[in-house]
Scaffold this active site. Structure first.
Site, short mmCIF file in Angstrom:
data_model
loop_
_atom_site.label_atom_id
_atom_site.label_comp_id
_atom_site.label_asym_id
_atom_site.label_seq_id
_atom_site.Cartn_x
_atom_site.Cartn_y
_atom_site.Cartn_z
N HIS A 340 27.81 15.16 7.04
CA HIS A 340 26.97 14.58 6.00
C HIS A 340 26.43 15.60 5.01
CE1 HIS A 340 26.49 10.33 7.16
NE2 HIS A 340 26.61 10.76 8.39
N LYS A 528 14.10 8.96 -3.77
CA LYS A 528 14.90 9.59 -2.71
C LYS A 528 14.12 10.79 -2.18
CE LYS A 528 18.25 10.01 -5.67
NZ LYS A 528 19.49 9.59 -5.08
N ARG A 529 14.61 11.37 -1.11
CA ARG A 529 13.98 12.57 -0.56
C ARG A 529 13.84 13.64 -1.65
NH1 ARG A 529 16.81 16.75 2.27
NH2 ARG A 529 18.63 15.38 2.15
N LYS A 534 18.69 17.48 -5.41
CA LYS A 534 18.61 16.12 -5.98
C LYS A 534 17.98 16.13 -7.37
CE LYS A 534 18.45 13.96 -1.41
NZ LYS A 534 19.69 13.17 -1.44
N THR A 636 23.52 6.77 -1.13
CA THR A 636 23.66 5.32 -0.94
C THR A 636 22.68 4.56 -1.82
OG1 THR A 636 22.23 5.48 1.02
CG2 THR A 636 24.60 5.35 1.40
N LYS A 640 22.86 0.80 -3.89
CA LYS A 640 21.83 -0.25 -3.86
C LYS A 640 21.39 -0.62 -5.27
CE LYS A 640 20.40 1.78 0.50
NZ LYS A 640 19.56 2.84 1.09
#
Length: 796
Positions: A340, A528-529, A534, A636, A640
């Site tokens: 991952h 998100k985290r 990111k 993911t 969504k």
């Protein structure tokens, strides 16, 4: 099938039994507990029937080992999957009970942190809904990761006491407890399973999520009156350690004690899970485990459960009397592994001394795996010492868990086409050269039943009214929406659905944060985290640049935007916490500035979890998926958002690549360096951000704001971010992608001015989102890796 009258009578009777009060006096929590317990009763027979059928038919079953599961609230999902939601909503309404209030009384389970845990939950949902024999295996954490609060702009962590009340969905199975053996001083620990039913949609399948809790071993009868002070100290140390094993997800790895506890947890999970599985097989199918790989599949979700490999070897050799070769053949054909991460620093490794001390027998087996694996490599690559050293399971004083997972499994998959290519071409390239047949791709997916049917019932209803209900069972049927993409009537209906969801989110924000939002502004969302790769910081810099332009020209013609952020930073991740502080500081500065005429608003929502995501995602107009290309394995949330009609702005990273393939270039906004360009930038030394800083005035102005007193903070609060952005190594290429990001945002502004074109893009995204259902992903795993087949559970 239950009638409304039966439902009403049963609920009143159960409230009296559980809470000792009447319906009128019962709290929302009492009503929730009563309803949930009634649904438990309804599930029970199906659960028994499913387990019996699997055993009687000798169905091969998969066990999905994951350190995280993030199922979200279960009441609404379970009612929908059982086909009971409508009758219960009607019954509750006639009793004067608000179903939404009752469902909101359920707390989110604190069993995960983010994408890894949510993916595992989606897979369990798809396994059950497809009638596939598959179960989850995890740890029953007493406390979740943490409960996040923002105080004076700073993240503060509080205990997530999600189990302060009993979890109504779990069943304690004390009679199925097993023991787990560690080296001194921990010794033997009892592992007690708590089972949660996983209900298939519109079928009779009920699989199991088994969570393990650590308890004091049996026979620990202590005469406290005769204990010496030293004995008392040792006993307390033992009790504290046992309780800590299943107490909290991801102990703080800044400290040796936290790292040690993580290793304890990982072995506790795999040992308890494997012992339980083997015991069940022997009881139901006999003692011959020579054909174990035909009876079960063990899947390890990232490297946290990689100790399943030496633990299964230990069980087969030490407890079942097999020789090494037979045990190794069975183990490697039974276990499969999903990677991952593409970040080398995120690949787990454990110091040899630590693992050998805690798990001496397991270390012996890992050492032997390494010796035999290196000997195999030497035969094939004689004299290539560098290659063998780079592939060794044990090297430089560490056990490399990804290497162990690859060596000890028959399948290794990435979770997006780009990610799998990076694994094969870079991160695990030598392993791919050695055994290319092991490597494959399984692009992640999400359960459309949770993220569309449940999270966005208005949109789900519109879709069903337009193309029928077949998409619930076959999500690729959503493509039948494509002919309606240009339909003005359908676009108007979709606009109304989106507006309803935006107003619901705006109400939540006003009620909890006292911030009034313009629901006709563009809801621009990044949830998100919080992590450097990111690039929430890139988003913040873009907001700073836009705010500067508006201050200089308050009449600037832009579409009003509401920027919505949410996500947790790891307690020890200083830089990520600073990013949160910057976003909150900007929100206070911008939200209270009348000069910009409410063209911008920023909200940071605390304590992001599944339930909050279900509120945010259907309301989003714009989906920010802006990680540095080549760094996000899949993502993911991007799936969504597209499923709920948001337009993606993103880099060609992770599953964004496949989303673009699905919807076409014209229905997604892509910007920035590609993964190949980013790699070349790093390799050629062209990542020095000072070059961009000196060349681009917009960059320079935004970065300087972090230290020049422009922001309403005292002292050098954001100097660490300034230094990070200008570090010679180029960090995660925020400044290199800054200009392209601004151009992409300008494109978004132009696109959204053409309402017909904007809604056409949204409908095409929804229509193609069925490709990213976890049903598709799980079918691929089932067919190509696990080799399991659906079972149709007969009705009694």
């Amino acid at each position: 099938m239950l009638t409304k009258e039966e439902c009403k009578a049963a609920l009143q009777k159960r409230i009296l039994a559980l809470a000792g009060t009447s319906l009128d006096e019962a709290s929302a929590a009492d009503k929730y507990a009563a309803l949930a317990s009634l649904i438990r009763d309804y599930i029970g027979q199906r659960w028994v029937d499913t387990t019996r059928y699997y055993d009687d038919q000798k169905q091969k079953q998969v066990y999905y080992f994951s350190i995280e599961f993030l199922p979200g609230r279960l009441l609404d999902t379970n009612l929908r999957n059982l086909g009971l939601r409508e009758v219960w909503c009607e019954a509750l309404a006639e009793l004067g009970i608000d179903y939404t209030e009752l469902a909101n009384a359920e707390r989110d389970a604190g069993l995960g942190n983010g994408g890894l845990g949510r993916l595992a939950a989606c897979f369990l949902d798809s396994l059950a809904s497809l009638g596939l024999p598959g179960h989850g295996c995890g740890i029953r954490y007493t406390y979740g990761l943490f409960e996040q609060s923002i105080i004076d702009g700073v993240q503060v962590e509080k205990p997530d006491t999600w189990l302060s009340d009993l979890d109504i969905w779990e069943y304690r199975k004390a009679g199925k407890a097993v023991t787990v053996e560690f080296g001194p001083p921990l010794g033997t620990v009892k592992a007690v399973p708590y089972d949660i039913p996983v209900i298939g949609f519109d079928n009779r399948t009920v699989n199991t999520l088994r969570l393990w809790s650590a308890e004091l071993r049996d026979g620990l009868n202590v005469n406290y009156s005769s204990l010496t002070p030293g004995d008392i100290r040792k006993l307390l140390e033992y009790k504290n350690w046992v309780e800590a094993i299943s107490q909290i997800l991801y102990p703080d790895d800044r400290y040796e004690e936290g790292r040690h506890l993580r290793l304890v947890q990982e072995y506790f999970l795999v040992s308890a899970g494997l012992k339980s599985i083997i015991r069940h097989i022997k009881r139901k199918q006999g003692s011959n485990l020579s054909y174990l790989a035909n009876q079960i599949a063990i899947h390890i979700n990232d490297t946290h459960p990689a100790l399943a490999i030496p633990e299964l070897m230990r069980i087969l050799m030490d407890e079942e009397g097999m020789g090494w070769d037979e045990a190794w053949d069975i183990t490697t054909h039974t276990i499969s592994y999903t990677n991952h991460t593409v970040l080398p620093e995120a690949l787990e490794k454990w110091p040899v001394d630590q693992l050998r001390s805690l798990l001496p027998r397991i270390y012996e087996i890992i050492h032997e795996i390494n010796e035999r694996f290196c000997a195999e490599l030497w035969k094939r690559y004689p004299g290539e010492w560098d290659r063998i050293a780079a592939m060794a399971v044990i090297a430089d004083g560490f056990v490399k868990m990804a290497h162990l997972a690859v060596a000890g499994s028959h399948s290794v998959n990435g979770v997006a086409e780009l990610h799998s290519r990076i694994l094969q071409d870079d991160l695990l390239h030598l392993f791919y050269q050695h055994t290319p047949q092991k490597f494959n791709n399984k692009t992640n997916g999400i359960t459309h039943r949770r993220w569309l049917l449940s999270a966005n019932p208005g949109l789900a209803g519109l879709i069903t009214d337009t193309i029928g209900p077949a998409w619930l069972q076959r999500p690729t049927e959503l493509e039948r929406l494509l002919p309606f993409a240009a339909s003005t009537a359908f676009q108007q209906k979709l606009t109304a659905v989106k507006q309803d969801r935006k107003e619901a989110l705006a109400k939540f924000i006003f009620d909890n944060y006292h911030i009034t939002l313009d629901t006709h502004s563009l809801f621009d969302v990044q949830v998100k985290r919080i992590h450097a790769y990111k690039r929430q910081l890139l988003n913040a810099l873009r907001i700073m640049e836009l705010y500067q332009r508006l201050k200089a020209d308050p009449g600037l013609d832009i579409l009003p935007r509401t920027f919505i952020f949410a996500g947790k930073a790891a307690p020890g991740y200083y830089l990520a916490k600073k990013v949160i502080q910057l976003i909150v500081t900007l929100s206070k500065q911008i939200n209270n500035d009348p000069a910009i005429q409410d063209k911008l608003k920023i909200v940071f929502l605390e304590n992001y979890n599944v339930s909050l995501a279900e509120l945010i995602i259907p309301a989003a107009d714009i989906s920010e998926q802006i990680s540095t290309a080549g760094k996000e394995a899949s993502g993911t949330s991007n799936m969504k958002f597209m499923m709920n009609g948001a337009i993606t702005i993103g880099t060609l990273d992770g599953a964004n690549v496949e989303i673009r393939e699905a919807v076409g270039d014209e229905n997604i906004v892509i910007f920035g360096l590609t993964a190949e360009e980013a790699t070349a930038c790093y390799q050629t030394g062209q990542c020095d951000p000072m070059i961009i800083y000196n060349q681009d005035e917009r960059v320079r102005n935004c970065v300087n704001q972090l230290i020049d007193g422009s922001l309403p903070v005292i002292g050098d609060e954001f100097k660490p971010l300034y230094e990070y952005l200008l570090h010679p190594n180029g960090a995660f290429l925020e400044l290199q992608d800054f200009a392209a990001y601004l151009d992409a945002q300008a494109k978004i502004d132009r696109l959204f001015r053409n309402k017909h074109a904007r809604w056409q893009m949204a409908i095409k995204n929804i229509a193609h989102s069925g490709r990213f259902s976890s049903d598709r992903t799980v079918k691929e795993y089932a067919d190509a890796i696990w080799h399991i087949r659906p079972a149709e559970i007969p009705q009694r």
